[in-house]
Design a protein around this motif. Structure first.
Motif, PDB file in Angstrom:
ATOM      1  N   LEU B 164       0.822  -1.217   0.000  1.00 50.82           N
ATOM      2  CA  LEU B 164       0.000   0.000   0.000  1.00 50.82           C
ATOM      3  C   LEU B 164       0.859   1.271   0.000  1.00 50.82           C
ATOM      4  O   LEU B 164       0.496   2.295   0.587  1.00 50.82           O
ATOM      5  CB  LEU B 164      -0.996   0.008   1.174  1.00 50.82           C
ATOM      6  N   LEU B 165       1.995   1.177  -0.678  1.00 53.50           N
ATOM      7  CA  LEU B 165       2.880   2.326  -0.829  1.00 53.50           C
ATOM      8  C   LEU B 165       2.179   3.473  -1.555  1.00 53.50           C
ATOM      9  O   LEU B 165       2.416   4.650  -1.268  1.00 53.50           O
ATOM     10  CB  LEU B 165       4.126   1.906  -1.620  1.00 53.50           C
ATOM     11  N   SER B 166       1.309   3.137  -2.488  1.00 51.06           N
ATOM     12  CA  SER B 166       0.587   4.175  -3.239  1.00 51.06           C
ATOM     13  C   SER B 166      -0.214   5.062  -2.297  1.00 51.06           C
ATOM     14  O   SER B 166      -0.221   6.289  -2.448  1.00 51.06           O
ATOM     15  CB  SER B 166      -0.352   3.520  -4.263  1.00 51.06           C
ATOM     16  N   LEU B 167      -0.859   4.430  -1.314  1.00 54.02           N
ATOM     17  CA  LEU B 167      -1.652   5.217  -0.365  1.00 54.02           C
ATOM     18  C   LEU B 167      -0.736   6.039   0.543  1.00 54.02           C
ATOM     19  O   LEU B 167      -0.987   7.221   0.782  1.00 54.02           O
ATOM     20  CB  LEU B 167      -2.559   4.297   0.469  1.00 54.02           C
ATOM     21  N   ALA B 168       0.347   5.431   1.020  1.00 57.25           N
ATOM     22  CA  ALA B 168       1.292   6.152   1.880  1.00 57.25           C
ATOM     23  C   ALA B 168       1.871   7.354   1.149  1.00 57.25           C
ATOM     24  O   ALA B 168       1.942   8.461   1.680  1.00 57.25           O
ATOM     25  CB  ALA B 168       2.411   5.213   2.335  1.00 57.25           C
ATOM     26  N   ALA B 169       2.278   7.148  -0.107  1.00 56.81           N
ATOM     27  CA  ALA B 169       2.897   8.231  -0.879  1.00 56.81           C
ATOM     28  C   ALA B 169       1.903   9.358  -1.122  1.00 56.81           C
ATOM     29  O   ALA B 169       2.223  10.542  -0.948  1.00 56.81           O
ATOM     30  CB  ALA B 169       3.424   7.694  -2.212  1.00 56.81           C
ATOM     31  N   SER B 170       0.678   8.998  -1.500  1.00 56.63           N
ATOM     32  CA  SER B 170      -0.273  10.055  -1.836  1.00 56.63           C
ATOM     33  C   SER B 170      -0.794  10.764  -0.585  1.00 56.63           C
ATOM     34  O   SER B 170      -1.090  11.958  -0.622  1.00 56.63           O
ATOM     35  CB  SER B 170      -1.418   9.491  -2.679  1.00 56.63           C
ATOM     36  N   LEU B 171      -0.853  10.045   0.551  1.00 60.54           N
ATOM     37  CA  LEU B 171      -1.233  10.704   1.812  1.00 60.54           C
ATOM     38  C   LEU B 171      -0.245  11.813   2.179  1.00 60.54           C
ATOM     39  O   LEU B 171      -0.580  12.755   2.890  1.00 60.54           O
ATOM     40  CB  LEU B 171      -1.274   9.687   2.963  1.00 60.54           C
ATOM     41  N   SER B 172       1.004  11.696   1.711  1.00 57.82           N
ATOM     42  CA  SER B 172       2.018  12.726   2.006  1.00 57.82           C
ATOM     43  C   SER B 172       1.741  14.013   1.235  1.00 57.82           C
ATOM     44  O   SER B 172       2.331  15.048   1.523  1.00 57.82           O
ATOM     45  CB  SER B 172       3.414  12.210   1.640  1.00 57.82           C
TER      46      SER B 172
END
Lengths: 358, 358
Positions: B164-172
């Motif tokens: 779920l790196l996509s979610l972590a990255a976009s949450l930033s």
């Protein structure tokens, strides 16, 4: 000029291939600092490339240089950043370990001992392109070798030792034996004197790495450590000497490589050499591991045509990545012979010499 | 048997080349821990090699296994260590950053947001060799990309995303756009649902990386991120897909590679592929960067002939090194075509299948 054209102009001036992304990284650095050496440190590009990028930005009116040599984005420069969607560089470096990943808590005593022992260390001189790393860097290097199983009870070769890694390593009590091969008489004398005074298992010998390795040291060591000059030829000679000294498979080599004097093109060439010719595996590349203490001869040895370059560094800006390589099963030793080579001068070198190859 | 003979016996049993130094590293691990998974984690050798080393040590009477599956050095074993001058493994890992070099202080809010958002995440399942990394690992990965200038305002491709790196990255709030290509319908649905609920610039699409890359994504991205299965074939396919997706020179790729499922022989082969065939520079290899959360199917999927292996892990033992590669000036795109490949099974794989190639 757009960013791509800027990059082409820089390539023309430096003869070092430069991409739009390189220019972008320098601009991101300039968005958070006006100090040239901070920008060089953050941009991770060859010194000459960073200097020329700033030079071109100046001719284009995107930056101005003040009397102190500080670099400021002009109104036009700030608009350029905005329209190119370039933002200030982010910094998430761990404060505790300065990004090395090595904890220093268990090493406080060793740090203190090393600092006390080496207060009278020889100064870095230009004759051998010297410059030594901070105490935290050298102790972290000892810890890294220990953690990877390459130090305790092992025989360590240090090829060139203005960092005094031999003393740091032996003060830890871990290595069985440390041999230093070093060209500078001052360092050979200094290391032997300190070692003999403290009864440390260290021996320093005068050696020029263009000569073949002393026969008694071929295949003698478990681990080697060096900081090669960064021309491709010197890198090859250093790796040859280090690997020739190792006893066989499963041994390790440690060395630093910068971005300041080696472009990623050179990194690729060098990595090809490591994995193809020397047939080792690269196990670690730790960014910004080695921080160099500023050396006295810097400003006198580099170009003086840009005022923003002729500024005293406000930080330990010169850094290198820590490489660890490991020999594989079936390791074959190379021939041990003299190798003449160009040591310090290529188009990515920091030191400016009018006779340099371009 | 001496250490060299032990290594040869292990090679015979595993078909993975094993050196005396490999055996030494497992013994150094056993000197500080009796828990198999801790020894695997510390030894940095393929799972099968570590298991067989312990197996051979047991036949030789150097270790004994208790009812819990814990491994203990026998009297003879301890003498063997002493006579071979093997000492317990040293650990100097920075406690603050777990050795990654990335500080988490500035990232506390992002960590919390990510944890809250993903409490109902899909479980790791064996069908796709899944297993996801800890929150600290995934957030450090986001920070690493940001620090290197590869995230802010950039287009990011995530090839396979059980982390779920996509979610972590976009949450930033940093990336301009994130695309996930993922084979597991559960994850595609989950990521799209969360992204749409929070208005994040993320789109997940079902994709099997053996197919060619969707044409609209060829040359579209600034950065890619993946965790390839670790057969040489799968590594080649993953790198081809990632690099095909990049827009040109100065772009970056991030991925993890373990020692547990890839020997240093394989690391060398893979590094040759990166620097020769793909012509990139390797800029970072950060040891033990990615820590995997223990997954439910582990003990059912691996060999069951050793009781010390069939023990529930007491730590997040499965780790990978973080690689960063960068494309160079003159970057040329490879042909975009389907590539059939052996995904998970070679002699270094963790998962045991009776039909595996030997």
């Amino acid at each position: 000029m757009d960013i791509k054209q800027l990059a082409q102009e820089v390539y023309k001036r430096t003869n070092v291939e430069t991409t739009a992304r390189d220019v972008e990284k320098v601009l991101a650095g300039l968005a958070s600092s006006s100090h040239f050496w901070e920008v060089v440190c953050a941009a991770q590009k060859p010194f000459s490339v960073v200097a020329e990028i700033v030079g071109v930005l100046k001719s284009e009116g995107l930056v101005s240089i003040d009397e102190e040599g500080d670099i400021h984005l002009t109104q036009e420069g700030m608009e350029f950043l905005k329209s190119s969607r370039i933002t200030p560089r982010k910094d998430f470096t761990c404060q505790a370990c300065e990004g090395r990943g090595i904890g220093l808590e268990k090493l406080k005593e060793l740090i203190q001992k090393f600092d006390e022992l080496t207060t009278d260390r020889p100064k870095a001189i230009i004759d051998y392109d010297q410059g030594y790393i901070t105490t935290h860097s050298v102790i972290s290097r000892v810890a890294l070798m220990a953690e990877r199983g390459d130090l305790q009870g092992k025989k360590l070769l240090v090829l060139g030792d203005d960092d005094l890694l031999s003393l740091a390593a032996s003060l830890s009590g871990m290595p069985a034996e440390v041999v230093v091969l070093e060209i500078d008489d001052r360092l050979v004398g200094y290391i032997n004197e300190k070692a003999s005074k403290l009864g440390l298992p260290v021996k320093a010998i005068k050696y020029d790495f263009r000569e073949k390795l002393p026969e008694e040291y071929v295949g003698y060591f478990d681990t080697f450590n060096t900081d090669p000059p960064e021309t491709i030829e010197a890198l090859e000679v250093c790796m040859t000497r280090g690997l020739t000294a190792l006893s066989g498979e499963g041994c390790a080599g440690y060395f630093g490589l910068t971005r300041t004097e080696a472009s990623l093109k050179k990194w690729n060439q060098f990595q090809q050499m490591l994995v193809n010719k020397f047939k080792v595996a690269i196990t670690d590349i730790i960014d910004n591991f080695n921080h160099y203490v500023n050396w006295d001869y810097l400003l006198g040895s580099i170009r003086d045509d840009y005022t923003f370059v002729q500024v005293k560094p406000r930080l330990n800006w010169y850094r290198s990545s820590m490489y660890r390589i490991e020999t594989l099963s079936g390791f074959e030793r190379l021939e041990n012979k003299p190798m003449p080579c160009e040591l310090y001068v290529d188009e990515e070198a920091l030191i400016y010499r009018p006779d340099r190859k371009r």
